[in-house]
Design a protein around this motif. Structure first.
Motif, PDB file in Angstrom:
ATOM      1  N   PHE A  36     -11.967   1.346  -3.812  1.00 43.82           N
ATOM      2  CA  PHE A  36     -10.523   1.132  -3.698  1.00 43.82           C
ATOM      3  C   PHE A  36      -9.859   1.205  -5.067  1.00 43.82           C
ATOM      4  O   PHE A  36      -8.814   1.847  -5.229  1.00 43.82           O
ATOM      5  CB  PHE A  36     -10.231  -0.222  -3.050  1.00 43.82           C
ATOM      6  CG  PHE A  36      -8.780  -0.597  -3.123  1.00 43.82           C
ATOM      7  CD1 PHE A  36      -7.864  -0.044  -2.237  1.00 43.82           C
ATOM      8  CD2 PHE A  36      -8.331  -1.479  -4.094  1.00 43.82           C
ATOM      9  CE1 PHE A  36      -6.515  -0.372  -2.325  1.00 43.82           C
ATOM     10  CE2 PHE A  36      -6.988  -1.819  -4.184  1.00 43.82           C
ATOM     11  CZ  PHE A  36      -6.073  -1.256  -3.284  1.00 43.82           C
ATOM     12  N   ILE A  43      -4.137   5.848  -1.962  1.00 45.71           N
ATOM     13  CA  ILE A  43      -4.973   5.216  -0.942  1.00 45.71           C
ATOM     14  C   ILE A  43      -5.465   6.234   0.085  1.00 45.71           C
ATOM     15  O   ILE A  43      -6.593   6.154   0.589  1.00 45.71           O
ATOM     16  CB  ILE A  43      -4.201   4.089  -0.222  1.00 45.71           C
ATOM     17  CG1 ILE A  43      -3.724   3.044  -1.240  1.00 45.71           C
ATOM     18  CG2 ILE A  43      -5.072   3.420   0.835  1.00 45.71           C
ATOM     19  CD1 ILE A  43      -4.827   2.382  -1.997  1.00 45.71           C
ATOM     20  N   LYS A  51     -11.305   3.736   3.873  1.00 40.94           N
ATOM     21  CA  LYS A  51      -9.920   3.591   4.363  1.00 40.94           C
ATOM     22  C   LYS A  51      -9.887   2.616   5.540  1.00 40.94           C
ATOM     23  O   LYS A  51      -8.974   1.795   5.670  1.00 40.94           O
ATOM     24  CB  LYS A  51      -9.384   4.964   4.810  1.00 40.94           C
ATOM     25  CG  LYS A  51      -7.922   4.945   5.249  1.00 40.94           C
ATOM     26  CD  LYS A  51      -7.001   4.636   4.079  1.00 40.94           C
ATOM     27  CE  LYS A  51      -5.534   4.934   4.408  1.00 40.94           C
ATOM     28  NZ  LYS A  51      -5.015   4.205   5.547  1.00 40.94           N
TER      29      LYS A  51
END
Length: 331
Positions: A36, A43, A51
């Motif tokens: 992350f 993102i 995800k």
């Protein structure tokens, strides 16, 4: 000498297992956080797995619990023929969960002071309960499993190896994840602290203190009786001093205060529905109370004294001693 060596070896072995067993979940989660941070600015560039971990913090917690606790703990318990490990981890999992909720990237906008107070309280609660567990077990790792599991093992016989997965572990996921939901709520909302937070915190602290003194009084009572048995002297049939004079299960009462104090924190943040976890746990503990008291009544040396104790003393909520039991005792 050989039995002492074997006991020491088993204690060390179980301690190592207990420290290593949560590593799969911890390493997986740390790997997710690393991925992350590498894609923080974009993102959508995260792989589908990471995800999904970002978008579903609550489901991820359940998945980690299922595989690391339900499956792995069950496999170890089946191999060892003792499901002892869930007991000490009952006090550790809430600590892991509160840090998980506080560190998950999706929950970064929350009141920092409320989070810090909750984390501190959870650590205090965990240390208190862990200390009581190991003190009761003479500082041994895995010396025995919960007597309720032992009873169920005898009840289910050859089926116990698979029944235990549901009775010991899957049920714990329902209870633990449910009662810890307020920890998730605290890391969802960025509401300023108010009087209800302090009321919830006060109830939590009261629960920790009451449970500590109740468990300490129980431990001292059991220790005194053990010494009397060693001296071949009559034991005291029942504990009815201190907090136990006003409640038959003050330790249970203190524990319930802790969880319901957390419910107030969640309610104050608009997640009052999370009381379901604490309610389920309370109902389960009510059933356990019945089992414990029935077990007391099956012990001949204490049955009569305990019946009188039941008549004059409140079950959970501390209250004044009933005169009815005193009259029966003196008649």
């Amino acid at each position: 000498m050989g039995s002492i060596t074997t006991s020491t070896h088993n204690n060390l072995k179980n301690a190592v297992i207990a420290f290593l067993v949560p590593l799969p979940s911890i390493l997986f989660y740390l790997t997710f956080l690393r991925h992350f941070n590498d894609h923080r600015d974009n993102i959508d560039s995260l792989s589908p797995l990471w995800k999904w971990c970002f978008d579903h913090p609550l489901l991820l917690a359940h998945v980690l619990f299922f595989f690391n606790v339900n499956v792995l703990f069950w496999l170890i318990g089946t191999i060892q023929s003792s499901h002892w490990m869930i007991d000490p981890y009952w006090t550790v999992i809430p600590v892991l969960l509160v840090h998980y909720y506080a560190s998950h990237p999706l929950g970064h906008e929350y009141n920092v002071w409320r989070s810090r107070i909750l984390i501190l309280l959870t650590w205090v609660w965990s240390i208190r309960l862990s200390h009581n567990y190991f003190r009761r077990e003479n500082w041994q790792w895995g010396a025995r499993e919960d007597w309720r599991f032992t009873d169920m093992k005898q009840q289910y016989g050859k089926c116990w190896w698979w029944v235990s997965f549901f009775a010991v572990y899957l049920s714990q996921q329902v209870f633990l994840m449910g009662i810890c939901m307020p920890m998730y709520a605290v890391h969802l909302e960025n509401k300023q602290m108010n009087i209800w937070d302090f009321i919830g915190v006060a109830i939590c602290l009261s629960g920790i203190v009451i449970a500590y003194y109740a468990d300490t009084q129980l431990y001292e009572f059991v220790s005194r009786n053990s010494k009397l048995r060693e001296l071949d002297e009559p034991v005291v049939p029942n504990l009815d001093k201190g907090l136990w004079r006003y409640s038959r299960h003050p330790n249970y009462f203190g524990e319930q205060l802790w969880w319901w104090g957390l419910v107030i924190l969640a309610w104050n943040l608009g997640h009052g529905w999370m009381f379901v976890g604490a309610l389920t746990n309370t109902l389960c503990l009510a059933y356990v109370t019945v089992l414990v008291e029935n077990r007391m009544l099956k012990q001949d040396y204490r049955a009569e004294a305990y019946r009188l104790y039941q008549k004059r003393t409140s079950v959970w909520i501390p209250w004044f001693t009933s005169s009815t039991g005193e009259k029966d005792k003196n008649s």
